[in-house]
Design a protein around this motif. Structure first.
Motif: not given
Length: 132
Positions: A126, A30, A36, A128-132, A32-33
């Motif tokens: 970090t 995605s 990341a 960014w990883d918390q956004i889902r 988002h990924r």
């Protein structure tokens, strides 16, 4: 464990494996990924750059420096200032500061600014990883 001759001998195979690994992670990811993955690659390349600065390996230093700057540029280019507003502006500022610190580290052959840059990106990654 392995001497520099052994590392040099196996480096092309390692590079090919890493390329396949990154390509596999990108396929079907995605948006988002994908961001990341860029953060992960940036942190990895910063670690490689740090080792090159400490080890005096000019070729590896130059290659890592170029890759770090390319990833920072990709992250910056991907910002959507219309939709992202103040957050996009803040990220652009952080990316500019990261690039500046990396440049100082390479110019002065000093890992301290690089550690500071890595800290900035680690914090952003970090979050960014918390956004889902």
């Amino acid at each position: 464990m392995f001497g520099s001759a052994a590392r040099a001998h196996y480096a092309p195979a390692g590079a090919r494996y890493r390329s396949v690994d990154v390509s596999t992670r990108i396929e079907g990811a995605s948006p988002h990924r994908l961001v990341a993955i860029l953060y992960e690659e940036l942190l990895t390349r910063m670690s490689v750059l740090k080792g090159a600065l400490g080890g005096g390996d000019a070729t590896r230093r130059n290659d890592s420096h170029a890759r770090v700057l390319a990833i920072i540029a990709a992250l910056n280019t991907g910002l959507d200032h219309d939709k992202g507003g103040d957050v996009a502006g803040l990220l652009a500022t952080l990316y500019a500061e990261t690039g500046r610190l990396v440049g100082l580290a390479v110019r002065d052959r000093d890992v301290t600014p690089l550690d500071d840059a890595r800290g900035i990106i680690a914090d952003v990654a970090t979050a960014w990883d918390q956004i889902r």
